[in-house]
Design a protein around this motif. Structure first.
Motif, PDB file in Angstrom:
ATOM      1  N   ASN A 144     -19.741  25.812   5.793  1.00 22.39           N
ATOM      2  CA  ASN A 144     -18.939  24.743   5.211  1.00 22.39           C
ATOM      3  C   ASN A 144     -18.058  25.325   4.111  1.00 22.39           C
ATOM      4  O   ASN A 144     -18.422  26.308   3.463  1.00 22.39           O
ATOM      5  CB  ASN A 144     -19.823  23.613   4.684  1.00 22.39           C
ATOM      6  N   PRO A 145     -16.885  24.755   3.865  1.00 26.52           N
ATOM      7  CA  PRO A 145     -15.923  25.339   2.935  1.00 26.52           C
ATOM      8  C   PRO A 145     -16.115  24.960   1.471  1.00 26.52           C
ATOM      9  O   PRO A 145     -15.310  25.367   0.631  1.00 26.52           O
ATOM     10  CB  PRO A 145     -14.577  24.764   3.431  1.00 26.52           C
ATOM     11  N   PHE A 146     -17.165  24.208   1.118  1.00 28.30           N
ATOM     12  CA  PHE A 146     -17.313  23.786  -0.265  1.00 28.30           C
ATOM     13  C   PHE A 146     -17.571  24.967  -1.194  1.00 28.30           C
ATOM     14  O   PHE A 146     -18.333  25.877  -0.873  1.00 28.30           O
ATOM     15  CB  PHE A 146     -18.433  22.758  -0.404  1.00 28.30           C
ATOM     16  N   CYS A 147     -16.905  24.926  -2.334  1.00 30.50           N
ATOM     17  CA  CYS A 147     -17.065  26.002  -3.312  1.00 30.50           C
ATOM     18  C   CYS A 147     -16.886  25.443  -4.717  1.00 30.50           C
ATOM     19  O   CYS A 147     -16.453  24.305  -4.911  1.00 30.50           O
ATOM     20  CB  CYS A 147     -16.050  27.122  -3.056  1.00 30.50           C
ATOM     21  N   ILE A 148     -17.236  26.261  -5.691  1.00 27.43           N
ATOM     22  CA  ILE A 148     -16.896  26.003  -7.084  1.00 27.43           C
ATOM     23  C   ILE A 148     -15.790  26.975  -7.453  1.00 27.43           C
ATOM     24  O   ILE A 148     -15.962  28.195  -7.354  1.00 27.43           O
ATOM     25  CB  ILE A 148     -18.104  26.200  -8.032  1.00 27.43           C
ATOM     26  N   VAL A 149     -14.655  26.439  -7.824  1.00 24.72           N
ATOM     27  CA  VAL A 149     -13.534  27.290  -8.239  1.00 24.72           C
ATOM     28  C   VAL A 149     -13.439  27.251  -9.764  1.00 24.72           C
ATOM     29  O   VAL A 149     -13.689  26.212 -10.393  1.00 24.72           O
ATOM     30  CB  VAL A 149     -12.213  26.829  -7.569  1.00 24.72           C
ATOM     31  N   SER A 150     -13.095  28.385 -10.353  1.00 23.68           N
ATOM     32  CA  SER A 150     -13.009  28.508 -11.809  1.00 23.68           C
ATOM     33  C   SER A 150     -11.883  29.458 -12.173  1.00 23.68           C
ATOM     34  O   SER A 150     -11.346  30.167 -11.313  1.00 23.68           O
ATOM     35  CB  SER A 150     -14.339  29.018 -12.380  1.00 23.68           C
ATOM     36  N   ALA A 151     -11.527  29.462 -13.444  1.00 24.29           N
ATOM     37  CA  ALA A 151     -10.467  30.357 -13.912  1.00 24.29           C
ATOM     38  C   ALA A 151     -10.928  31.807 -13.841  1.00 24.29           C
ATOM     39  O   ALA A 151     -12.077  32.123 -14.176  1.00 24.29           O
ATOM     40  CB  ALA A 151     -10.078  30.004 -15.347  1.00 24.29           C
ATOM     41  N   MET A 152     -10.047  32.685 -13.403  1.00 23.16           N
ATOM     42  CA  MET A 152     -10.400  34.097 -13.319  1.00 23.16           C
ATOM     43  C   MET A 152     -10.775  34.657 -14.683  1.00 23.16           C
ATOM     44  O   MET A 152     -11.633  35.546 -14.789  1.00 23.16           O
ATOM     45  CB  MET A 152      -9.217  34.889 -12.737  1.00 23.16           C
ATOM     46  N   GLY A 153     -10.186  34.110 -15.735  1.00 24.69           N
ATOM     47  CA  GLY A 153     -10.496  34.594 -17.079  1.00 24.69           C
ATOM     48  C   GLY A 153     -11.881  34.201 -17.555  1.00 24.69           C
ATOM     49  O   GLY A 153     -12.460  34.874 -18.412  1.00 24.69           O
ATOM     50  N   LYS A 154     -12.435  33.107 -17.003  1.00 22.98           N
ATOM     51  CA  LYS A 154     -13.784  32.655 -17.344  1.00 22.98           C
ATOM     52  C   LYS A 154     -14.502  32.280 -16.046  1.00 22.98           C
ATOM     53  O   LYS A 154     -14.823  31.115 -15.815  1.00 22.98           O
ATOM     54  CB  LYS A 154     -13.746  31.454 -18.294  1.00 22.98           C
ATOM     55  N   PRO A 155     -14.762  33.266 -15.196  1.00 22.11           N
ATOM     56  CA  PRO A 155     -15.272  32.963 -13.854  1.00 22.11           C
ATOM     57  C   PRO A 155     -16.705  32.447 -13.843  1.00 22.11           C
ATOM     58  O   PRO A 155     -17.536  32.848 -14.651  1.00 22.11           O
ATOM     59  CB  PRO A 155     -15.186  34.316 -13.148  1.00 22.11           C
ATOM     60  N   ILE A 156     -16.948  31.532 -12.930  1.00 21.11           N
ATOM     61  CA  ILE A 156     -18.309  31.075 -12.627  1.00 21.11           C
ATOM     62  C   ILE A 156     -18.658  31.716 -11.289  1.00 21.11           C
ATOM     63  O   ILE A 156     -18.108  31.341 -10.257  1.00 21.11           O
ATOM     64  CB  ILE A 156     -18.372  29.537 -12.544  1.00 21.11           C
ATOM     65  N   ARG A 157     -19.556  32.684 -11.319  1.00 18.17           N
ATOM     66  CA  ARG A 157     -19.806  33.507 -10.139  1.00 18.17           C
ATOM     67  C   ARG A 157     -20.990  33.050  -9.291  1.00 18.17           C
ATOM     68  O   ARG A 157     -21.193  33.533  -8.189  1.00 18.17           O
ATOM     69  CB  ARG A 157     -20.014  34.967 -10.561  1.00 18.17           C
ATOM     70  N   SER A 158     -21.790  32.123  -9.814  1.00 18.28           N
ATOM     71  CA  SER A 158     -22.973  31.658  -9.095  1.00 18.28           C
ATOM     72  C   SER A 158     -23.409  30.319  -9.681  1.00 18.28           C
ATOM     73  O   SER A 158     -22.937  29.927 -10.764  1.00 18.28           O
ATOM     74  CB  SER A 158     -24.113  32.675  -9.239  1.00 18.28           C
ATOM     75  N   PRO A 159     -24.300  29.608  -9.019  1.00 16.88           N
ATOM     76  CA  PRO A 159     -24.806  28.356  -9.596  1.00 16.88           C
ATOM     77  C   PRO A 159     -25.409  28.552 -10.981  1.00 16.88           C
ATOM     78  O   PRO A 159     -25.221  27.707 -11.860  1.00 16.88           O
ATOM     79  CB  PRO A 159     -25.857  27.910  -8.569  1.00 16.88           C
ATOM     80  N   GLN A 160     -26.119  29.651 -11.185  1.00 16.32           N
ATOM     81  CA  GLN A 160     -26.730  29.889 -12.487  1.00 16.32           C
ATOM     82  C   GLN A 160     -25.676  29.995 -13.599  1.00 16.32           C
ATOM     83  O   GLN A 160     -25.933  29.624 -14.740  1.00 16.32           O
ATOM     84  CB  GLN A 160     -27.583  31.160 -12.443  1.00 16.32           C
ATOM     85  N   ASP A 161     -24.496  30.480 -13.236  1.00 13.79           N
ATOM     86  CA  ASP A 161     -23.415  30.593 -14.218  1.00 13.79           C
ATOM     87  C   ASP A 161     -22.872  29.232 -14.636  1.00 13.79           C
ATOM     88  O   ASP A 161     -22.119  29.133 -15.613  1.00 13.79           O
ATOM     89  CB  ASP A 161     -22.262  31.428 -13.646  1.00 13.79           C
TER      90      ASP A 161
END
Length: 367
Positions: A144-161
């Motif tokens: 499925n295509p769902f994702c969390i998108v964030s700013a490259m300057g303050k990236p969220i790389r995983s759910p824990q983030d």
């Protein structure tokens, strides 16, 4: 933001994406009409069940798309424009656009107005549990295509983030977002959920740290507007649900098996072409089938490339497009459980038609 309004350049092209509950949030509409689904029989006079008045073997069938006519249905565009459906015995295939104003695939199947449709497990499963006698017979998107998108300057790389961060979540996406949290040992208390619409401007403006998105849409449109970003897929963190699933009534599997195989044969040919040519996929979406959507050719081309990563997997490279292994089916059932949807695999999935088709046409598996 209303999907019909276009208040900012950043949001303009986010209108061609779908929300989880246009898959699963429409569940309320589907379940609310469960009695209708269970009570309504076939309407053989409609387009859903076909007609041979045109002299073809299978006549015309109605195909309900899950959303507006954009790049997501490139395979169907190829199958139609290159004559694969006609070669397979269909007089014509009516590609019915979905969208906020349309009925769900499950409702269309229930009333007999739709012969086959593109949906998702998290929508079809509740409808089946409420009385719709239908099955998923293939999956176009292996992830499925769902994702969390964030700013490259303050990236969220995983759910824990996401812990302690502000996440923009649309009301219709609350269910799958909560399922993501559950799948990763988290709760809503671990994040600050900010109610959102579908315009990602709050992310671009720094009002939130993350945004529930489609990997094939917002990350690309945001980048094109000068907002570098990072994303991670829900499917890579405990929610490996497939998407753009091909759903039919049980009686179609039982009584129109050859017709169903013929349609799948043509559609697989179309998707093979779509995977091979993102640029032509985009042209068909922009200039022909989705001409009234004012789609951007460059962005649709990029989205076609991103889409291919969801359509093609290690499994499909060996077993063929649309196929689901027993392992992937089991993962989907487990993922549905995290969204509080409990259903047995054999009540939701039937891969036997595809297995027969690939046995009869092994050439379809070739790269």
């Amino acid at each position: 933001m209303s999907r019909k309004s276009r208040p900012s350049p950043v949001s303009q092209l986010s209108l061609d994406r779908r929300s989880f509950l246009r898959y699963a949030g429409l569940t309320g509409a589907v379940l609310g009409g469960a009695g209708l689904l269970a009570a309504c029989g076939d309407d053989s006079s409609g387009t859903g069940n076909g007609t041979i008045a045109d002299g073809s073997k299978y006549g015309t069938v109605a195909v309900q798309l899950s959303w507006l006519k954009n790049i997501e249905f490139a395979g169907e565009y190829f199958a139609d424009s290159k004559g694969y459906f006609k070669d397979a015995g269909f007089g014509s295939v009516d590609l019915i656009a979905g969208g906020a104003a349309s009925t769900s695939v499950e409702a269309g199947l229930g009333t007999g107005k739709v012969w086959i449709g593109m949906s998702a497990p998290q929508t079809t499963a509740p409808a089946i549990l409420e009385g719709l006698n239908a099955k998923i017979v293939g999956a176009t998107y292996q992830k499925n295509p769902f994702c969390i998108v964030s700013a490259m300057g303050k990236p969220i790389r995983s759910p824990q983030d996401m812990k302690g961060r502000k996440i923009g979540v649309q009301d219709t996406n609350q269910l799958i977002f909560n399922a993501l949290l559950t799948a990763n040992g988290m709760t809503a208390a671990d994040v600050t959920i900010v109610p959102a619409q579908f315009d990602p401007t709050p992310l671009a403006n720094g009002e939130v740290d993350g945004w529930v998105s489609y990997v094939t849409n917002e990350p690309i449109t945001l980048s094109s507007k000068g907002f570098p970003n990072y994303n991670f897929l829900f499917a890579d963190y405990g929610l490996p649900l497939v998407a753009e699933t091909l759903t039919v009534k049980q009686e179609t599997i039982d009584n129109e098996r050859e017709k169903l195989k013929a349609w799948l044969l043509a559609d697989i040919k179309g998707w093979r072409d779509a995977v091979a040519s993102p640029s032509e996929s985009a042209r068909l979406a922009v200039e022909v089938y989705g001409k009234d959507q004012r789609l951007d050719l460059a962005e649709q081309t990029m989205e076609a490339g991103a889409q291919n990563d969801l359509v093609v997997s290690a499994e499909t490279k060996t077993s063929g497009l649309f196929t689901m292994s027993e392992e992937l089916i089991a993962k989907n059932i487990a993922a549905l459980g995290k969204a509080k949807i409990d259903i047995a695999a054999d009540k939701l999935f039937d891969m036997s038609v595809l297995r027969e088709l690939y046995t009869e046409h092994p050439e379809l598996k070739a790269p």
